[in-house]
Scaffold this motif. Structure first.
Motif, PDB file in Angstrom:
ATOM      1  N   TYR A 196      -7.508  -5.737  -5.096  1.00 28.14           N
ATOM      2  CA  TYR A 196      -7.890  -4.329  -5.026  1.00 28.14           C
ATOM      3  C   TYR A 196      -6.806  -3.413  -5.595  1.00 28.14           C
ATOM      4  CZ  TYR A 196      -4.746  -4.002  -0.977  1.00 28.14           C
ATOM      5  OH  TYR A 196      -3.640  -4.025  -0.164  1.00 28.14           O
ATOM      6  N   ASP A 197      -7.225  -2.195  -5.906  1.00 28.67           N
ATOM      7  CA  ASP A 197      -6.334  -1.142  -6.387  1.00 28.67           C
ATOM      8  C   ASP A 197      -5.764  -0.423  -5.160  1.00 28.67           C
ATOM      9  OD1 ASP A 197      -5.125   1.126  -7.362  1.00 28.67           O
ATOM     10  OD2 ASP A 197      -6.779   1.695  -8.694  1.00 28.67           O
ATOM     11  N   PRO A 198      -4.437  -0.515  -4.915  1.00 28.57           N
ATOM     12  CA  PRO A 198      -3.854   0.081  -3.704  1.00 28.57           C
ATOM     13  C   PRO A 198      -3.881   1.602  -3.696  1.00 28.57           C
ATOM     14  CG  PRO A 198      -2.139  -0.815  -5.127  1.00 28.57           C
ATOM     15  CD  PRO A 198      -3.442  -1.261  -5.708  1.00 28.57           C
ATOM     16  N   ASN A 248      -6.880  -0.129   1.100  1.00 30.33           N
ATOM     17  CA  ASN A 248      -5.707  -0.711   1.751  1.00 30.33           C
ATOM     18  C   ASN A 248      -5.923  -2.201   1.952  1.00 30.33           C
ATOM     19  OD1 ASN A 248      -7.369  -1.040   4.009  1.00 30.33           O
ATOM     20  ND2 ASN A 248      -6.537   0.705   5.105  1.00 30.33           N
ATOM     21  N   ASN A 249      -4.985  -2.862   2.627  1.00 35.21           N
ATOM     22  CA  ASN A 249      -5.057  -4.317   2.760  1.00 35.21           C
ATOM     23  C   ASN A 249      -6.154  -4.786   3.712  1.00 35.21           C
ATOM     24  OD1 ASN A 249      -3.825  -3.372   5.074  1.00 35.21           O
ATOM     25  ND2 ASN A 249      -2.397  -5.087   5.225  1.00 35.21           N
ATOM     26  N   LEU A 250      -6.851  -3.863   4.353  1.00 34.12           N
ATOM     27  CA  LEU A 250      -8.016  -4.201   5.185  1.00 34.12           C
ATOM     28  C   LEU A 250      -9.324  -3.907   4.466  1.00 34.12           C
ATOM     29  CD1 LEU A 250      -6.820  -2.844   8.656  1.00 34.12           C
ATOM     30  CD2 LEU A 250      -6.743  -5.202   7.797  1.00 34.12           C
ATOM     31  N   GLY A 251      -9.212  -3.471   3.206  1.00 35.28           N
ATOM     32  CA  GLY A 251     -10.407  -3.149   2.439  1.00 35.28           C
ATOM     33  C   GLY A 251     -10.974  -1.787   2.749  1.00 35.28           C
ATOM     34  N   GLN A 252     -10.211  -0.959   3.456  1.00 32.78           N
ATOM     35  CA  GLN A 252     -10.695   0.371   3.825  1.00 32.78           C
ATOM     36  C   GLN A 252     -10.335   1.378   2.739  1.00 32.78           C
ATOM     37  OE1 GLN A 252      -8.318   0.614   7.364  1.00 32.78           O
ATOM     38  NE2 GLN A 252      -9.972  -0.122   8.704  1.00 32.78           N
ATOM     39  N   ARG A 253     -11.199   2.370   2.547  1.00 27.93           N
ATOM     40  CA  ARG A 253     -10.892   3.425   1.591  1.00 27.93           C
ATOM     41  C   ARG A 253      -9.785   4.322   2.142  1.00 27.93           C
ATOM     42  NH1 ARG A 253     -13.879   4.630  -2.810  1.00 27.93           N
ATOM     43  NH2 ARG A 253     -13.028   6.746  -2.673  1.00 27.93           N
ATOM     44  N   GLY A 266     -10.662   7.663   3.743  1.00 27.59           N
ATOM     45  CA  GLY A 266     -11.300   7.653   5.057  1.00 27.59           C
ATOM     46  C   GLY A 266     -12.810   7.740   5.056  1.00 27.59           C
ATOM     47  N   THR A 267     -13.451   7.658   3.883  1.00 26.50           N
ATOM     48  CA  THR A 267     -14.912   7.802   3.829  1.00 26.50           C
ATOM     49  C   THR A 267     -15.660   6.540   4.227  1.00 26.50           C
ATOM     50  OG1 THR A 267     -14.899   7.267   1.469  1.00 26.50           O
ATOM     51  CG2 THR A 267     -14.796   9.609   2.076  1.00 26.50           C
ATOM     52  N   ASP A 268     -14.992   5.364   4.147  1.00 24.19           N
ATOM     53  CA  ASP A 268     -15.673   4.117   4.487  1.00 24.19           C
ATOM     54  C   ASP A 268     -14.623   3.074   4.869  1.00 24.19           C
ATOM     55  OD1 ASP A 268     -17.268   1.858   4.738  1.00 24.19           O
ATOM     56  OD2 ASP A 268     -18.513   2.362   3.014  1.00 24.19           O
ATOM     57  N   ASN A 269     -14.720   2.548   6.085  1.00 20.75           N
ATOM     58  CA  ASN A 269     -13.767   1.534   6.535  1.00 20.75           C
ATOM     59  C   ASN A 269     -14.137   0.126   6.085  1.00 20.75           C
ATOM     60  OD1 ASN A 269     -11.957   3.239   7.858  1.00 20.75           O
ATOM     61  ND2 ASN A 269     -13.150   3.199   9.766  1.00 20.75           N
ATOM     62  N   ASN A 270     -15.352  -0.040   5.580  1.00 21.86           N
ATOM     63  CA  ASN A 270     -15.800  -1.361   5.113  1.00 21.86           C
ATOM     64  C   ASN A 270     -16.684  -1.210   3.865  1.00 21.86           C
ATOM     65  OD1 ASN A 270     -14.834  -3.298   7.296  1.00 21.86           O
ATOM     66  ND2 ASN A 270     -15.986  -1.821   8.530  1.00 21.86           N
ATOM     67  N   PRO A 271     -16.166  -0.696   2.756  1.00 28.79           N
ATOM     68  CA  PRO A 271     -17.016  -0.457   1.581  1.00 28.79           C
ATOM     69  C   PRO A 271     -17.633  -1.724   1.004  1.00 28.79           C
ATOM     70  CG  PRO A 271     -14.694  -0.185   1.025  1.00 28.79           C
ATOM     71  CD  PRO A 271     -14.775  -0.284   2.519  1.00 28.79           C
ATOM     72  N   VAL A 272     -16.919  -2.853   1.048  1.00 33.77           N
ATOM     73  CA  VAL A 272     -17.473  -4.101   0.513  1.00 33.77           C
ATOM     74  C   VAL A 272     -18.632  -4.580   1.376  1.00 33.77           C
ATOM     75  CG1 VAL A 272     -17.013  -6.546   0.089  1.00 33.77           C
ATOM     76  CG2 VAL A 272     -15.354  -4.819  -0.645  1.00 33.77           C
ATOM     77  N   ILE A 273     -18.425  -4.584   2.691  1.00 34.62           N
ATOM     78  CA  ILE A 273     -19.497  -4.996   3.603  1.00 34.62           C
ATOM     79  C   ILE A 273     -20.680  -4.034   3.505  1.00 34.62           C
ATOM     80  CG2 ILE A 273     -20.117  -5.240   6.040  1.00 34.62           C
ATOM     81  CD1 ILE A 273     -17.317  -6.334   6.549  1.00 34.62           C
TER      82      ILE A 273
END
Length: 304
Positions: free
Chosen positions: A195-197, A201-206, A209-216
């Motif tokens: 991912y692009d830091p 972040n390292n949890l995949g969260q934006r 703050g708009t989405d804590n699980n964008p991939v899921i």
């Protein structure tokens, strides 16, 4: 025949006008208007002539689209009108009205009911007909599901019992039918995601703050859409990868493993039908639809 684009229609009109010896419609113009004819027929993109052609082209294009929609609708109606074909069984399943008496004619009497009341009784949102075998003889299996808040769900025991009785009354004599309405096939995936830091972040969260699980979120949305658009259709792992790759902030995607399971089976099981256990490329859902098993799926995020 493919519908021509607006630009193609405009080009055809312009070519016809350019090749014409005269424009008969201009004969009604006065002498003063005739003097400005050159401006009227100018092919400049901002001329009145071009604006008129654009309007005509849009109207012609709209008619082409309407005829295409009508043709597709007629083809679909023909396909489902042939008694006891797959299309007919599918449409018959969708026509089931729960809790309503079915006359001998096989056509519900909806006298006095509003459109909303009729729609509420049509609980089957999706249906698929597949050929199968049971105890050595052929059967038709009808998979069905209802929709709750946009997501497919199995019919309740009472709903399924009513649907099964309805279909047995409507079906052809001598044809064995098997109906099913089950929980979604569970889909488990293991992803390694770079991912692009500056975005995640390292949890995949934006980071915004708009989405804590964008991939899921993207995978769930894709499966919901696919289930509605292609009920009982095959799942492609490549399409899943495309969904993850298109998430903002994701730079590279590596699917480590994928597997599916349904009632009575585990992810490590296998069966002769090949619709349970590890997935190589494609997977046909036993229930007709998939649901992402979030608790058992893993997503490893690596900054790049």
């Amino acid at each position: 025949m493919a519908t021509p684009t607006i630009n193609e229609i405009q080009t055809q009109i312009l070519n016809t006008a350019a090749g014409a010896d005269a424009l008969p419609a201009t004969a009604v113009l006065t002498e003063n208007e005739q003097a400005t004819l050159g401006n009227l027929t100018s092919t400049s993109k901002v001329s009145i002539f071009r604006l008129i052609i654009y309007v005509v082209a849009v109207v012609a294009w709209s008619l082409h689209k309407l005829w295409a929609i009508l043709s597709a609708d007629i083809d679909e109606r023909i396909a489902v009108s042939r008694p006891f074909s797959r299309g007919w069984y599918t449409q018959t399943a969708l026509n089931y009205q729960h809790g309503q008496e079915l006359p001998e004619t096989g056509i519900y009497d909806n006298t006095g009911l509003t459109i909303a009341e009729i729609a509420a009784r049509k609980i089957v949102a999706k249906a698929a007909v597949v050929e199968g075998s049971m105890n050595g003889h052929g059967i038709l299996r009808i998979k069905v599901a209802k929709s709750i808040d946009g997501e497919l769900q199995p019919l309740s025991y009472e709903e399924h019992a009513g649907f099964r009785a309805y279909l047995n009354l409507m079906g052809a004599a001598g044809i064995s039918l098997a109906t099913s309405s089950a929980e979604a096939d569970k889909l488990k995936v293991h992803y390694k995601i770079y991912y692009d830091p500056t975005i995640l972040n390292n949890l995949g969260q934006r980071l915004d703050g708009t989405d804590n699980n964008p991939v899921i979120s993207a995978l769930r949305a894709y499966l919901i859409d696919k289930n509605a658009r292609d009920f009982n259709g095959e799942l492609s792992l490549q399409h899943l990868n495309d969904v993850v790759e298109n998430v903002a902030g994701v730079t590279d995607v590596f699917l480590q493993s994928a597997s599916s399971a349904y009632t009575g089976f585990n992810y490590d099981d296998g069966n002769p039908q090949g619709n349970v256990g590890p997935i190589v490329e494609f997977r046909q859902p036993q229930s007709g639809y998939f649901k992402l098993d979030i608790p058992n799926s893993t997503f490893q995020y690596i900054a790049r």
